[in-house]
Design an enzyme around this catalytic site. Structure first.
Site, PDB file in Angstrom:
ATOM      1  N   SER A 157       0.844  -1.200   0.000  1.00 26.32           N
ATOM      2  CA  SER A 157       0.000   0.000   0.000  1.00 26.32           C
ATOM      3  C   SER A 157       0.870   1.236   0.000  1.00 26.32           C
ATOM      4  CB  SER A 157      -0.900   0.013   1.240  1.00 26.32           C
ATOM      5  OG  SER A 157      -1.525   1.271   1.411  1.00 26.32           O
ATOM      6  N   TYR A 172      -2.020  -1.210  10.072  1.00 29.94           N
ATOM      7  CA  TYR A 172      -2.155  -1.446   8.631  1.00 29.94           C
ATOM      8  C   TYR A 172      -0.886  -1.032   7.888  1.00 29.94           C
ATOM      9  CZ  TYR A 172      -4.036  -1.062   3.872  1.00 29.94           C
ATOM     10  OH  TYR A 172      -4.247  -1.184   2.522  1.00 29.94           O
TER      11      TYR A 172
END
Length: 266
Positions: A157, A172
């Protein structure tokens, strides 16, 4: 077969003599996983769609198989459980053409602020994203080794490379950063076995991963922070995964591909 068709085939899974691509996190109708499975099927791959929601994976596989005329199966798996991963990959080995591609896309997110996180949330986010990628990649890489090679693409990401600041919180971002290290180390070790390993690092994508934790105003704000002025589509991310599993990318390994509309320029 014309020369053009031969060239097209060389760039697809079909050129591998009908091989299977395994895609995790492929149950959500608006997800990157199912979009990737659909794109790979259109390129001639047989596809195995894996998801925690077995019924959703089965439904998506049936649709994709009918649309593209390729072998397609949908199976339930818990990517955080080694026995579950081993059982489902064994099932794919027994029922599908040889596995030569893997897109590790299964993932979850959470916007919880760092000082409000709990150990349970940390373990949950790290488990699905980082440990899940490790377990599936390890099991499928063994299959590829025995089958003469293949290509693995992992899902990181933009949050991993810019230190969060998008939607997902610290767990995350940490999990997605771990995937980058895992990808690079796997690429170095698995290269001599004929296996390439690369990472995809998207920015904000128009999917349901943030469902229940956002609203139209927040979604608009996420898009406004992108120089291109919009979120990516799942199909755009899927196209990059398909490229990394294709023979066009056969000499690319250990790389991270940013696809974020300019929200992070390195």
């Amino acid at each position: 077969m014309t020369t053009q068709t031969q060239d097209e085939a060389t760039r697809t899974g079909a050129a591998r003599g009908r091989r299977t691509a395994v895609v995790t996190g492929a149950g959500s109708p608006r997800g990157i996983g199912v979009a990737t499975a659909r794109r790979l099927a259109s390129d001639g791959w047989a596809v195995a769609l894996l998801d925690l929601d077995a019924a959703a994976a089965e439904k998506a596989a049936a649709q994709i198989g009918e649309e593209h005329g390729v072998p397609a199966t949908g199976l339930g798996v818990d990517v955080t459980d080694e026995e579950s991963v081993d059982a489902v990959v064994t099932r794919v080995e027994e029922t599908m053409p040889p596995v030569a591609g893997l897109a590790c896309i299964a993932g979850i997110t959470s916007p919880t602020r760092f000082l409000d996180t709990t150990r349970a949330e940390w373990d949950r986010i790290m488990g699905v994203n980082a440990t899940g990628t490790y377990l599936v990649a390890k099991r499928v890489a063994a299959t590829m080794r025995d089958g003469g090679g293949g290509a693995i693409a992992t899902m990181s990401s933009v949050s991993a490379v810019r230190g969060g600041g998008v939607f997902g919180g610290v767990p995350y971002s940490a999990a997605k950063a771990a995937i980058l290290g895992l990808t690079r180390a796997m690429a170095r070790e698995l290269g001599p076995l004929g296996i390439t390993v690369n990472a995809v690092a998207p920015g904000v994508v128009d999917t349901d991963i943030r469902a229940g934790a956002t609203n139209p105003e927040k979604e608009a704000a996420l898009a406004a922070d992108v120089p291109l002025g919009r979120q990516a589509t799942a199909a755009e991310i899927a196209a990059l995964f398909a490229f990394l599993l294709s023979t066009d990318a056969a000499y690319i390994t250990g790389a991270t591909y940013d696809i974020n509309g300019g929200s992070h320029i390195s």
